[in-house]
Design a protein around this motif. Structure first.
Motif, PDB file in Angstrom:
ATOM      1  N   CYS A  87       4.651   3.828  -6.682  1.00  0.00           N
ATOM      2  CA  CYS A  87       3.637   2.961  -7.283  1.00  0.00           C
ATOM      3  C   CYS A  87       4.282   1.948  -8.219  1.00  0.00           C
ATOM      4  O   CYS A  87       4.016   0.741  -8.151  1.00  0.00           O
ATOM      5  N   TRP A  88       5.154   2.416  -9.110  1.00  0.00           N
ATOM      6  CA  TRP A  88       5.807   1.515 -10.067  1.00  0.00           C
ATOM      7  C   TRP A  88       6.606   0.439  -9.335  1.00  0.00           C
ATOM      8  O   TRP A  88       6.562  -0.739  -9.693  1.00  0.00           O
ATOM      9  N   ILE A  89       7.351   0.867  -8.320  1.00  0.00           N
ATOM     10  CA  ILE A  89       8.217  -0.068  -7.602  1.00  0.00           C
ATOM     11  C   ILE A  89       7.381  -1.111  -6.868  1.00  0.00           C
ATOM     12  O   ILE A  89       7.655  -2.318  -6.951  1.00  0.00           O
ATOM     13  N   GLN A  90       6.355  -0.657  -6.160  1.00  0.00           N
ATOM     14  CA  GLN A  90       5.515  -1.584  -5.387  1.00  0.00           C
ATOM     15  C   GLN A  90       4.864  -2.620  -6.297  1.00  0.00           C
ATOM     16  O   GLN A  90       4.852  -3.819  -5.992  1.00  0.00           O
ATOM     17  N   THR A  91       4.312  -2.163  -7.403  1.00  0.00           N
ATOM     18  CA  THR A  91       3.613  -3.078  -8.306  1.00  0.00           C
ATOM     19  C   THR A  91       4.574  -4.100  -8.890  1.00  0.00           C
ATOM     20  O   THR A  91       4.251  -5.293  -8.989  1.00  0.00           O
ATOM     21  N   SER A  92       5.760  -3.676  -9.270  1.00  0.00           N
ATOM     22  CA  SER A  92       6.724  -4.598  -9.877  1.00  0.00           C
ATOM     23  C   SER A  92       7.211  -5.651  -8.895  1.00  0.00           C
ATOM     24  O   SER A  92       7.647  -6.731  -9.295  1.00  0.00           O
ATOM     25  N   ARG A  93       7.143  -5.334  -7.606  1.00  0.00           N
ATOM     26  CA  ARG A  93       7.582  -6.293  -6.589  1.00  0.00           C
ATOM     27  C   ARG A  93       6.453  -7.232  -6.182  1.00  0.00           C
ATOM     28  O   ARG A  93       6.604  -8.040  -5.265  1.00  0.00           O
ATOM     29  N   GLY A  94       5.303  -7.129  -6.841  1.00  0.00           N
ATOM     30  CA  GLY A  94       4.181  -8.012  -6.541  1.00  0.00           C
ATOM     31  C   GLY A  94       3.241  -7.465  -5.487  1.00  0.00           C
ATOM     32  O   GLY A  94       2.263  -8.133  -5.113  1.00  0.00           O
ATOM     33  N   ARG A  95       3.477  -6.250  -5.021  1.00  0.00           N
ATOM     34  CA  ARG A  95       2.607  -5.627  -4.017  1.00  0.00           C
ATOM     35  C   ARG A  95       1.582  -4.754  -4.752  1.00  0.00           C
ATOM     36  O   ARG A  95       1.608  -3.520  -4.691  1.00  0.00           O
ATOM     37  N   THR A  96       0.677  -5.427  -5.458  1.00  0.00           N
ATOM     38  CA  THR A  96      -0.200  -4.754  -6.417  1.00  0.00           C
ATOM     39  C   THR A  96      -1.102  -3.713  -5.781  1.00  0.00           C
ATOM     40  O   THR A  96      -1.189  -2.571  -6.253  1.00  0.00           O
ATOM     41  N   GLN A  97      -1.799  -4.074  -4.724  1.00  0.00           N
ATOM     42  CA  GLN A  97      -2.755  -3.144  -4.131  1.00  0.00           C
ATOM     43  C   GLN A  97      -2.056  -1.948  -3.486  1.00  0.00           C
ATOM     44  O   GLN A  97      -2.547  -0.824  -3.539  1.00  0.00           O
ATOM     45  N   GLN A  98      -0.887  -2.200  -2.869  1.00  0.00           N
ATOM     46  CA  GLN A  98      -0.121  -1.079  -2.314  1.00  0.00           C
ATOM     47  C   GLN A  98       0.324  -0.138  -3.431  1.00  0.00           C
ATOM     48  O   GLN A  98       0.305   1.086  -3.273  1.00  0.00           O
ATOM     49  N   GLY A  99       0.707  -0.738  -4.562  1.00  0.00           N
ATOM     50  CA  GLY A  99       1.122   0.085  -5.691  1.00  0.00           C
ATOM     51  C   GLY A  99      -0.015   0.927  -6.231  1.00  0.00           C
ATOM     52  O   GLY A  99       0.144   2.130  -6.489  1.00  0.00           O
ATOM     53  N   LEU A 100      -1.177   0.316  -6.397  1.00  0.00           N
ATOM     54  CA  LEU A 100      -2.331   1.067  -6.899  1.00  0.00           C
ATOM     55  C   LEU A 100      -2.708   2.189  -5.940  1.00  0.00           C
ATOM     56  O   LEU A 100      -3.093   3.289  -6.379  1.00  0.00           O
ATOM     57  N   ALA A 101      -2.585   1.949  -4.639  1.00  0.00           N
ATOM     58  CA  ALA A 101      -2.884   2.998  -3.656  1.00  0.00           C
ATOM     59  C   ALA A 101      -1.936   4.179  -3.832  1.00  0.00           C
ATOM     60  O   ALA A 101      -2.350   5.351  -3.712  1.00  0.00           O
ATOM     61  N   GLU A 102      -0.670   3.903  -4.134  1.00  0.00           N
ATOM     62  CA  GLU A 102       0.300   4.976  -4.359  1.00  0.00           C
ATOM     63  C   GLU A 102      -0.040   5.761  -5.629  1.00  0.00           C
ATOM     64  O   GLU A 102       0.063   6.996  -5.662  1.00  0.00           O
ATOM     65  N   CYS A 103      -0.440   5.061  -6.689  1.00  0.00           N
ATOM     66  CA  CYS A 103      -0.828   5.751  -7.926  1.00  0.00           C
ATOM     67  C   CYS A 103      -2.074   6.609  -7.706  1.00  0.00           C
ATOM     68  O   CYS A 103      -2.172   7.719  -8.227  1.00  0.00           O
ATOM     69  N   ARG A 104      -3.025   6.084  -6.943  1.00  0.00           N
ATOM     70  CA  ARG A 104      -4.226   6.877  -6.649  1.00  0.00           C
ATOM     71  C   ARG A 104      -3.871   8.124  -5.845  1.00  0.00           C
ATOM     72  O   ARG A 104      -4.439   9.204  -6.051  1.00  0.00           O
ATOM     73  N   ARG A 105      -2.917   7.982  -4.918  1.00  0.00           N
ATOM     74  CA  ARG A 105      -2.492   9.133  -4.125  1.00  0.00           C
ATOM     75  C   ARG A 105      -1.842  10.184  -5.028  1.00  0.00           C
ATOM     76  O   ARG A 105      -2.056  11.390  -4.846  1.00  0.00           O
ATOM     77  N   ALA A 106      -1.053   9.756  -5.994  1.00  0.00           N
ATOM     78  CA  ALA A 106      -0.433  10.698  -6.929  1.00  0.00           C
ATOM     79  C   ALA A 106      -1.497  11.493  -7.679  1.00  0.00           C
ATOM     80  O   ALA A 106      -1.355  12.707  -7.888  1.00  0.00           O
ATOM     81  N   VAL A 107      -2.575  10.821  -8.082  1.00  0.00           N
ATOM     82  CA  VAL A 107      -3.660  11.505  -8.788  1.00  0.00           C
ATOM     83  C   VAL A 107      -4.391  12.464  -7.854  1.00  0.00           C
ATOM     84  O   VAL A 107      -4.783  13.567  -8.248  1.00  0.00           O
ATOM     85  N   GLU A 108      -4.578  12.066  -6.592  1.00  0.00           N
ATOM     86  CA  GLU A 108      -5.213  12.969  -5.624  1.00  0.00           C
ATOM     87  C   GLU A 108      -4.408  14.259  -5.458  1.00  0.00           C
ATOM     88  O   GLU A 108      -4.966  15.351  -5.355  1.00  0.00           O
ATOM     89  N   LEU A 109      -3.083  14.114  -5.438  1.00  0.00           N
ATOM     90  CA  LEU A 109      -2.213  15.272  -5.236  1.00  0.00           C
ATOM     91  C   LEU A 109      -2.071  16.125  -6.489  1.00  0.00           C
ATOM     92  O   LEU A 109      -1.820  17.324  -6.394  1.00  0.00           O
ATOM     93  N   ASP A 110      -2.228  15.511  -7.650  1.00  0.00           N
ATOM     94  CA  ASP A 110      -2.037  16.217  -8.925  1.00  0.00           C
ATOM     95  C   ASP A 110      -3.110  15.750  -9.897  1.00  0.00           C
ATOM     96  O   ASP A 110      -2.824  15.064 -10.886  1.00  0.00           O
ATOM     97  N   PRO A 111      -4.382  16.122  -9.633  1.00  0.00           N
ATOM     98  CA  PRO A 111      -5.516  15.495 -10.343  1.00  0.00           C
ATOM     99  C   PRO A 111      -5.619  15.799 -11.823  1.00  0.00           C
ATOM    100  O   PRO A 111      -6.296  15.068 -12.544  1.00  0.00           O
ATOM    101  N   LEU A 112      -4.968  16.851 -12.308  1.00  0.00           N
ATOM    102  CA  LEU A 112      -5.067  17.188 -13.729  1.00  0.00           C
ATOM    103  C   LEU A 112      -3.804  16.851 -14.499  1.00  0.00           C
ATOM    104  O   LEU A 112      -3.629  17.278 -15.641  1.00  0.00           O
ATOM    105  N   SER A 113      -2.923  16.074 -13.899  1.00  0.00           N
ATOM    106  CA  SER A 113      -1.698  15.656 -14.584  1.00  0.00           C
ATOM    107  C   SER A 113      -1.999  14.495 -15.529  1.00  0.00           C
ATOM    108  O   SER A 113      -2.407  13.422 -15.081  1.00  0.00           O
TER     109      SER A 113
END
Length: 455
Positions: free
Chosen positions: A263-289
């Motif tokens: 997520c961090w890498i994608q967003t920093s490269r200007g691929r904002t929506q792809q990055g946000l999708a990766e961050c959302r996936r991280a929350v899905e996998l670890d929802p109470l982190s």
């Protein structure tokens, strides 16, 4: 979901063993194809509910829950395990294991092999052995590694220091123990992230440990993800960071940590929506982190989606009411929306969490007397004096005091804390300045264009 195994002994010093074995089983099972395994940091919230696997499974929206109980008798380890169907409550599988304390790592391997066979009966013998692979046969190294993992999870200054010592001792016992080297990388990365320690020596040690882990086991997803994190946040080797994180996700598609770094890498490269999708996936996998939830809020902020950032930061605070990073996302988001009074409330809360009551009152007094620009100017000056160059540069940039902002950014560049400046809204006043383009070029960051109206 694999619940932390209960400690059936009277010695609380042995908590690390059950929790460590269950965490290692979780990591191994997550690499099975087409199987989603809840992350340890989320499941840990349910460690006291061993007797309610159906309720835990319902809360976590999983199909099956594995529980276990560890009892130490002299030099003997007894482990009772069972796998329960969440819908029916039926025991799908159960087993009792007895091993010598010197065979603790082999015990973990046996449990992992058996549960993998139940979950994926079509696995070949070699595939089961690969999933159940344990990085060491040295009993002392294994115990030291589990103690390191147990202390690492707490993230305090003292616990991280202790974790590093345990991992160091583990690799001294077994220099071929790849997982222990990966554990060292995790500790160094978090020590740097939290500001407990800094400097090139630490990060060089972290990168060396990551590369050593990969030399020993190139199929270790945690080591690939850790190296990607270091390459992105500190060494600014963005091509290698992208390569390493893809390797990590190929090896373990269910790693919340790997999705977070991606997520961090994608967003920093200007691929904002792809990055946000990766961050959302991280929350899905670890929802109470708290970390994953905060990181999603922060990425929403960097994407100028301030309403979503505020909503997500508040969700994180429901999990961890004293999470200062989430309070900072609230402060920055309200700041960008012009809600300065609400922003100030967040900055004051953070100071009070740090035990700085007088400082909190002082800053609120400045705001009431001089407005938000007075607050920005004061904290920009203080940040520069205290070495917080990100704070100083951001606040001077919002004040449109460009020379001071660039002076702070140059100091931040030297400390390597400027990796997000190409997407951070606080620096929008600087984007047209040639000095900004030159700084991005030296870091290796692309120019990223955002809509002019915030949301």
């Amino acid at each position: 979901a694999v619940l932390p195994f209960a400690n059936g002994s009277n010695d609380s010093e042995m908590d690390y063993l059950g929790e460590g074995i269950s965490e290692e089983i979780t990591n191994s099972l997550s690499r099975l194809p087409n199987l989603q395994v809840m992350a340890r940091s989320t499941v840990a919230h349910y460690r006291t509910r061993q007797d309610d696997p159906q309720g835990v499974g319902s809360d976590l929206h999983v199909d099956a829950v594995m529980t276990g109980r560890v009892v130490i008798h002299g030099n003997e380890i007894n482990v009772e395990t069972e796998l329960v169907n969440v819908v029916t409550g039926v025991q799908l599988w159960g087993e009792r294991y007895t091993r010598s304390a010197n065979d603790a790592s082999l015990l973990q391997a046996a449990i992992t092999r058996d549960i993998a066979s139940q979950l994926r009966p079509q696995l070949t013998g070699s595939e089961r052995e690969h999933v159940a692979q344990v990085g060491t046969k040295d009993a002392d190294a294994y115990r030291l590694y589990l103690k390191g993992r147990y202390r690492y999870q707490r993230w305090t200054l003292e616990d991280l220091k202790a974790a590093a010592e345990f991992f160091d001792q583990a690799v001294a016992k077994d220099p071929g123990y790849a997982a222990a080297y990966a554990g060292l990388v995790d500790v160094y990365a978090i020590q740097g992230y939290e500001g407990y320690v800094s400097g090139t020596e630490l990060m060089d040690k972290a990168r060396s440990a990551a590369r050593r882990a990969l030399e020993l086991d190139n199929n270790n997803p945690e080591a690939h993800a850790a190296l990607a994190n270091l390459d992105f946040n500190y060494f600014w080797n963005f091509p290698e960071a992208e390569e390493e994180i893809r390797k990590a996700l190929t090896l373990d598609p269910n790693s919340a940590y790997a999705h977070e770094v991606h997520c961090w890498i994608q967003t920093s490269r200007g691929r904002t929506q792809q990055g946000l999708a990766e961050c959302r996936r991280a929350v899905e996998l670890d929802p109470l982190s708290p970390l994953n939830n905060f990181a999603l809020a922060d990425e929403y902020f960097l994407a100028r989606e301030y309403t979503h950032a505020i909503e997500q930061a508040n969700k994180t605070l429901e999990i961890d009411p004293n999470n200062p990073q989430s309070l900072a996302v609230l402060g920055h988001s309200h700041e960008q929306l012009g809600n300065y009074k609400t922003a100030m409330e967040q900055w004051v809360k953070i100071e009070r969490l740090r035990g700085h009551e007088a400082r909190a009152n002082e800053l609120m007094g400045i705001f009431k007397k001089e407005g938000y620009t007075g607050y920005l100017r004061r904290t920009a000056k203080d940040g520069s004096a205290e070495g917080d160059y990100d704070l100083s540069a951001g606040n001077y940039a919002m004040l449109n005091e460009k020379d001071k902002a660039f002076a702070a950014l140059e100091k931040g560049f030297a400390k390597r804390v400027v990796v997000d400046i190409n997407i951070d809204p606080r620096f929008d006043h600087l984007r047209s300045d040639p000095r900004f383009a030159d700084l991005l070029r030296r870091i290796g960051l692309p120019q990223v264009q955002f809509p002019t109206s915030p949301s």
